[in-house]
Design a protein around this motif. Sequence first.
Motif, short mmCIF file in Angstrom:
data_model
loop_
_atom_site.label_atom_id
_atom_site.label_comp_id
_atom_site.label_asym_id
_atom_site.label_seq_id
_atom_site.Cartn_x
_atom_site.Cartn_y
_atom_site.Cartn_z
N ILE A 101 0.83 -1.22 0.00
CA ILE A 101 0.00 0.00 0.00
C ILE A 101 0.86 1.27 0.00
O ILE A 101 0.67 2.15 -0.85
CB ILE A 101 -0.99 -0.02 1.19
CG1 ILE A 101 -2.01 -1.15 0.98
CG2 ILE A 101 -1.68 1.33 1.34
CD1 ILE A 101 -2.97 -1.34 2.14
N PRO A 102 1.82 1.42 0.91
CA PRO A 102 2.64 2.65 0.82
C PRO A 102 3.58 2.66 -0.37
O PRO A 102 3.97 3.74 -0.85
CB PRO A 102 3.42 2.65 2.14
CG PRO A 102 3.47 1.22 2.55
CD PRO A 102 2.17 0.62 2.09
N LEU A 103 3.94 1.48 -0.88
CA LEU A 103 4.89 1.42 -1.99
C LEU A 103 4.31 1.92 -3.30
O LEU A 103 5.06 2.31 -4.20
CB LEU A 103 5.42 -0.01 -2.17
CG LEU A 103 6.21 -0.59 -0.99
CD1 LEU A 103 6.63 -2.02 -1.29
CD2 LEU A 103 7.43 0.27 -0.67
N ILE A 104 2.98 1.90 -3.43
CA ILE A 104 2.39 2.36 -4.69
C ILE A 104 2.56 3.86 -4.88
O ILE A 104 2.35 4.38 -5.98
CB ILE A 104 0.89 1.99 -4.77
CG1 ILE A 104 0.09 2.71 -3.68
CG2 ILE A 104 0.69 0.49 -4.67
CD1 ILE A 104 -1.41 2.44 -3.74
N LEU A 105 2.98 4.57 -3.82
CA LEU A 105 3.23 6.00 -3.92
C LEU A 105 4.60 6.32 -4.52
O LEU A 105 4.86 7.46 -4.90
CB LEU A 105 3.12 6.66 -2.54
CG LEU A 105 1.74 6.60 -1.86
CD1 LEU A 105 1.84 7.11 -0.44
CD2 LEU A 105 0.72 7.40 -2.65
N LEU A 106 5.47 5.31 -4.60
CA LEU A 106 6.83 5.54 -5.08
C LEU A 106 6.89 5.50 -6.59
O LEU A 106 6.17 4.73 -7.23
CB LEU A 106 7.78 4.48 -4.51
CG LEU A 106 7.94 4.45 -2.99
CD1 LEU A 106 8.90 3.33 -2.60
CD2 LEU A 106 8.44 5.79 -2.47
N PRO A 107 7.77 6.30 -7.19
CA PRO A 107 7.97 6.20 -8.64
C PRO A 107 8.69 4.91 -9.00
O PRO A 107 9.25 4.22 -8.15
CB PRO A 107 8.83 7.43 -8.96
CG PRO A 107 9.49 7.78 -7.67
CD PRO A 107 8.55 7.38 -6.59
N THR A 108 8.69 4.59 -10.28
CA THR A 108 9.21 3.31 -10.74
C THR A 108 10.70 3.17 -10.43
O THR A 108 11.16 2.12 -9.97
CB THR A 108 8.96 3.15 -12.25
OG1 THR A 108 7.55 3.27 -12.49
CG2 THR A 108 9.45 1.80 -12.75
#
Length: 563
Positions: A186-193
């Motif tokens: 869930i928090p990782l989806i906020l990070l860019p690729t």
Amino acid sequence: MARTAALPRVEGLAPSTAAPGTVHLRRPVAGPRTGHGHRGTTVLPEQRHPAAGPPDAPTVRLPVLRDAGASRSRVRGIDAARGLALLGMIAVHTLPTAENGELTTVGLLAGGTSAALFGLLVGVSVALLTGRRQVTVAAGSFGTHALRLAVRGLTVGVLGLALGEAALGDVDIILTYYGVLFLLAIPLILLPTRALFALGAVLAVVAPITSHLVRTGMPPAELIDPSFTALVTDPAGLLTTLFLTGAYPIWPWLTYLCVGMAVGRCSLATTRTAAVLAASGVALVAAAAAVSHLALVTAGGLGRILADPGLPAQELQAALVEGPNGVTPATTWWWLAVDTAHSSTPLDLARTVGTSLAVLGAMLLVDRALARGGSASWVRVVDAARSPLAAAGSMTLTFYTLHVVVTGLAGEAAAPWALYLLQVVFALVVGLLWQRFVGRGPLEAGVSTLTDVVAPAPASSRSAGRPAPTRPWRAGLVAALVLAAIVAGGFAVAGDPAAGTSSSSATSEQVDGAEVDGAAVDGAEVDGQESDAPVADQPAPSDEQDATVPQDEGSSGTAGEDD
């Protein structure tokens, strides 16, 4: 590629009288746009003919555009990769992975790599579920995506706890670990690729080191399957198992999640991406093997491990050949130089990330080859051969659950190859028929429906052609009943798990001169060099894991299974 159709005459268009032999073809007025027109509008170029030719019968080629909405929403290469991981998982749970101190073909190809491939595909699934792009809080969709991932993770995790509670066999249940990975995404989806790629690389090194440091001060942990009983009676112990000491420790396994999410955001429909994935995977495998050999053999790390193994001799041999139970002992830092299956070391993570990328890249290259082959006969043959594998890969949650139940009920009495072939043929045939005539697998449909009921997908990320549920609460109730029936069935067939526990005791054995991966344990050679380090006193093997019986991957912690 656009197709063309030759038309002998275009109705409603007349030649201009401005110049002899010139035909002006005018398109209908589509609106104020004049440069490009609207989709579906045919632009007819000006055609010139010799003056002697008939001016009223020109030949005009009209481009026929394919409907973009007709393309499949699933990437067949990803499903095929899941199918390979499923077959590998079934193999390591039913067939021997090592014989006479050496890996079998099953152990070499599928030991540890199947589980790692599933772990990486968890990240790819998260990327697909979030529209294959970075999610931002400002866009207003983060809450919906977070809730959808939470529901999916909790549902899969509860199913894993139920299977662990049923205690159907020696298979290490991965579904609870799988569910927690969805929650941590869930928090990782906020990070860019790029940040996801970088974080995966950092975790591959930092997570095993910090895990080693923490486990140095911990007493030896007993490998258990997460279950409802463990959740109620020892929640702290369950968390320790899930994150540090279990068969699939989540802390180092976050590497697979991050890399998979980053890969899922790439252009998977291009040949270049597929080729880069495959080549990078092969390079990682080769690099990990080379570094491990240099550290263990050239630098003498294997001798240091044998001097302070932290395991009985037979378990030490299995750990250095087949792999340990999820993590290595914390007796010496040299354990971090091994790359055996399910050791969760930096080199093991690099090797298995590499095998996962190579398999996924190869399956995507097959996708591109089939797309370019058009209607050639070999395309039909290859697609027909791959279809059962991709169909089984689209139903891995269902087939994995069935595999755990069937393998647990069959026990040790079943012939390994017969049990393996039965499950593989069932998965391939039933998966193909189910996908063709029904659609999604029953458990996949149940989890998806429950997710849609609690948090309907944003319109921007909803699959093409997939409508929102018209009767969400009724569909959710049906899905919940299906999941409850699976859980209840597991308890019903399990019986009393303690009834079959052996009460026999094993005596301590002093193993002198036993070879471990080409090296002798007690004062013998280590790759041509004498090792005078004494072997620590080893406790007797436990009743649950007799050292004289070859262990399958389910009991040695090298299982490969997933949704």
